[in-house]
Design a protein around this motif. Structure first.
Motif, PDB file in Angstrom:
ATOM      1  N   PHE A   1     133.936 -14.113  68.980  1.00 34.61           N
ATOM      2  CA  PHE A   1     132.937 -15.063  69.454  1.00 34.61           C
ATOM      3  C   PHE A   1     132.781 -14.948  70.952  1.00 34.61           C
ATOM      4  N   LYS A   2     131.628 -15.393  71.393  1.00 35.66           N
ATOM      5  CA  LYS A   2     131.321 -15.447  72.817  1.00 35.66           C
ATOM      6  C   LYS A   2     130.666 -16.796  73.076  1.00 35.66           C
ATOM      7  N   ALA A   3     131.194 -17.517  74.064  1.00 36.92           N
ATOM      8  CA  ALA A   3     130.666 -18.842  74.369  1.00 36.92           C
ATOM      9  C   ALA A   3     130.076 -18.861  75.768  1.00 36.92           C
ATOM     10  N   ASN A   4     128.932 -19.513  75.879  1.00 37.28           N
ATOM     11  CA  ASN A   4     128.313 -19.837  77.160  1.00 37.28           C
ATOM     12  C   ASN A   4     128.349 -21.357  77.279  1.00 37.28           C
ATOM     13  N   ALA A   5     127.725 -21.895  78.284  1.00 36.23           N
ATOM     14  CA  ALA A   5     127.758 -23.344  78.479  1.00 36.23           C
ATOM     15  C   ALA A   5     127.146 -24.107  77.317  1.00 36.23           C
TER      16      ALA A   5
END
Length: 178
Positions: A131-135
Motif C-alpha cells: 500500500f501507499k498512503a498520501n494525506a
C-alpha cells in the motif's frame, strides 16, 4: 504449500470470520500505554457492533465518545481491503479529521505484515499486498495484477465524494457534521 497460498487461505478464513480477523490482526493506538501500538482487544459490545457492521448494509451507531469505534471501523475497513477493486470513502467534519482516518488506516496496515507492507518497505521477494498512503488517500496494490483498492478521505460538504462509487462509506463523528 507456498507462503502466498497460506496467505490466501488465511484471507478466505478472515473474510468469513470478522471477529477473528480484528482480534488476530487488528491494532489501535493507545497513547496511555507504554507501547503506542496495541493489539485491538475488543470489548463484547465492540464485537457485537463489528458483527452488526459486517452483517448489515446500513448502520448508525449512537454512542458516547472515546469508546474505540473509529478504530473498530478502521480495522473492519482493513478487512474490506483484503479484496481487490474496493473503494472506501471516509467522511469527516474537516480535512484534518479526514487525514486522520487515512493515517489510522496506515497504522493498522503497517501492523499487519502477514498481509500488507508499505510499498517502500516491502522486503525482497514479497508476494503479498502493498500500500501507499498520501494525506487524503491510501491505495492497496495486489501482487497478481488485480485492480487496486482505495480508501479516500473527504471533509464533509454538500458535494463531498460526488462522482465516487464506494462499497463502504464511513461517516466519522457524524453528529458533529452539517
Amino acid at each position: 504449500m507456498t507462503a502466498q497460498e497460506i496467505r490466501e487461505r488465511e484471507i478466505e478464513y478472515c473474510l468469513d470470520n470478522v471477529v477473528y480477523f480484528v482480534r488476530t490482526y487488528g491494532h489501535i493506538e493507545d497513547k496511555d500505554a507504554d507501547e503506542l501500538i496495541q493489539p485491538f482487544d475488543m470489548w463484547p459490545e465492540q464485537e457485537e457492533a463489528l458483527l452488526s457492521i459486517h452483517e448489515n448494509r446500513l448502520n448508525a451507531i449512537l454512542k458516547a465518545r472515546q469508546l474505540g469505534f473509529s478504530w473498530l471501523v478502521i480495522n473492519y475497513s482493513a478487512l474490506y481491503l483484503l479484496n481487490s477493486g474496493r473503494t472506501i470513502i471516509a467522511l469527516s467534519r474537516s480535512e484534518e479529521e479526514a487525514k486522520e482516518l487515512i493515517r489510522r488506516m496506515s497504522v493498522v496496515l503497517k501492523n499487519m505484515p502477514e498481509f500488507f507492507y508499505e510499498e517502500k518497505e516491502a522486503p525482497a521477494g514479497w508476494t503479498g499486498m502493498t500500500f501507499k498512503a498520501n494525506a487524503m488517500d491510501l491505495v492497496v496494490h495486489y501482487p497478481d495484477g488485480r485492480p487496486d483498492s482505495i480508501m479516500k478521505g473527504f471533509p464533509s460538504s454538500p458535494s463531498a465524494a460526488r462522482s465516487f462509487t464506494a462499497g463502504l462509506l464511513i461517516f466519522d463523528e457524524w453528529a458533529f457534521q452539517q
